[in-house]
Design an enzyme around this catalytic site. Structure first.
Site, PDB file in Angstrom:
ATOM      1  N   CYS A 157       0.823  -1.214   0.000  1.00  0.00           N
ATOM      2  CA  CYS A 157       0.000   0.000   0.000  1.00  0.00           C
ATOM      3  C   CYS A 157       0.852   1.256   0.000  1.00  0.00           C
ATOM      4  CB  CYS A 157      -0.935  -0.002   1.198  1.00  0.00           C
ATOM      5  SG  CYS A 157      -0.107   0.037   2.807  1.00  0.00           S
ATOM      6  N   HIS A 291      -2.321   1.418   7.227  1.00  0.00           N
ATOM      7  CA  HIS A 291      -2.567   1.323   5.786  1.00  0.00           C
ATOM      8  C   HIS A 291      -2.373   2.690   5.142  1.00  0.00           C
ATOM      9  CE1 HIS A 291      -4.209  -0.315   2.111  1.00  0.00           C
ATOM     10  NE2 HIS A 291      -5.236   0.514   2.109  1.00  0.00           N
ATOM     11  N   ASN A 311      -8.018   4.351  -2.634  1.00  0.00           N
ATOM     12  CA  ASN A 311      -7.444   3.161  -2.024  1.00  0.00           C
ATOM     13  C   ASN A 311      -6.790   2.296  -3.103  1.00  0.00           C
ATOM     14  OD1 ASN A 311      -6.770   1.295  -0.063  1.00  0.00           O
ATOM     15  ND2 ASN A 311      -8.853   0.842   0.558  1.00  0.00           N
TER      16      ASN A 311
END
EC number: 3.4.22.30
Length: 348
Positions: A157, A291, A311
């Site tokens: 991520c 994250h 995302n």
């Protein structure tokens, strides 16, 4: 929704065979189910099979499918109960509906090196006035955001977050939107740990020092390999440096986002985040960030302010891959720790 008891493997197989011929790519509602689907085991299995088709899910054997069905059913119960509450967001049967929350966290969460590390970067956005900021910002509408991608089960991520900010500032400075290589960062950024986690500002430092190749030249593999940056041909995109937004303040982050996309971090391990489908997310969640994502805008809807987040879990999650997280005015870590650690690339 009343909990429907577990069923035997034999009954499960029998019902699966019975409903198999009627299953198709159904037009799911926004949350992926209707109340009629909750009325019987047969309807639930038909819903599960339709969901499998929609998300290209396959299981090795009947035991695995039954196990996933039980998790799916439990998640559906949680989704339905949550959606009955007066929330500003709703949950749905997304790609992760057959994963327990523990499984989800193991595969997709916790891929950050300690995001509380303090770095000595320029802090351009400190206590700036928000009075003159535009009411709404959406860098997608300005052509500075590439399509949503999927990191897979690789804990990368941090690379996706950093790359999205570089793509954004490159478009703003040059007028050209190009897709850049997360895989290069996974393979070549040595202070990070590839699929085992990293830190967005380290990735941004790498780009400022070395540049980064196009995604088409160095495609994503969802696993760490040998660095091939010196062997890959074609153009690279370079930045000038890295900037840091002073943490724990809404105004500082809004000022930064008004100028360019920004790398931010959130706590995403909760079940509501896993199953988020739409609306303005306001928790429950903590501030132990795990994250990295990208802030690509902000605005208001129904009187509630939000930060628009890109995302890296594909377009089947959230609002076609995005989530709107509620803004927390003033000085605070923000909802889900959104204001705790924010960085951006600079480009002359």
């Amino acid at each position: 929704m009343a909990m429907i008891p577990s069923i035997s493997k034999l009954l499960f197989v029998a019902i699966c065979l019975f409903v198999h011929m009627s299953v198709s790519f159904g037009d799911f509602s926004i949350v992926g189910y209707s109340q009629d689907d909750l009325t019987s085991t047969e309807r639930l299995i038909q819903l599960f099979n339709s969901w499998m088709l929609n998300h290209n899910k396959f299981y090795e054997n009947v035991d695995e499918k039954l196990y996933r069905f039980e998790i799916f059913k439990d998640n559906l119960n949680y989704i339905d109960e949550t959606n009955k509450k007066n929330n500003s967001y709703w949950l749905g049967l997304n790609e992760f509906a057959d994963l327990s929350n523990d499984e989800f966290n193991e595969k997709y969460v916790g891929s950050l090196i300690d995001a509380t590390i303090e770095q000595s970067y320029d802090e351009e956005f400190i206590n700036e006035d928000t009075v003159n900021l535009p009411e709404n910002v959406d860098w997608r509408k300005k052509g500075a955001v590439t399509p949503v991608r999927h990191q897979g089960s690789c804990g990368s991520c941090w690379a996706f977050s950093a790359v999205a900010t570089v793509e954004g500032i490159n478009k703003i400075r040059t007028g050209k939107l190009v897709e850049l290589s997360e895989q290069e960062l996974v393979d070549c950024e040595r202070r990070s740990h590839g699929c085992k986690g990293g830190y967005p500002p380290y990735a941004l430092e790498y780009v400022a020092k070395n540049g980064i190749h196009l995604r088409s030249k160095y495609p994503y593999k969802a696993k760490q390999g040998t660095c091939r940056a010196k062997q890959v041909g074609g153009p690279i995109v370079k930045t000038s440096g890295v900037g840091r937004v002073q943490p724990n303040n809404e105004g500082n982050l809004l000022n930064a986002i008004a100028k360019q996309p920004v790398s931010v971090v959130v706590e995403s391990k909760g079940r509501p985040f896993q199953l988020y489908k739409g609306g303005i997310f306001e928790g429950p969640c903590g501030t132990k960030v795990d994250h990295a994502v990208t802030a690509v805008g902000y605005g208001k809807s129904g009187g509630k302010g939000y930060i628009l987040i890109k995302n890296s879990w594909g377009t089947a999650w959230g609002e076609k891959g995005y989530i709107r997280i509620k803004r927390a005015p003033g000085n605070s870590p923000g909802v889900c720790g959104l204001y705790k650690s924010s960085y951006y690339p600079t480009k002359n």
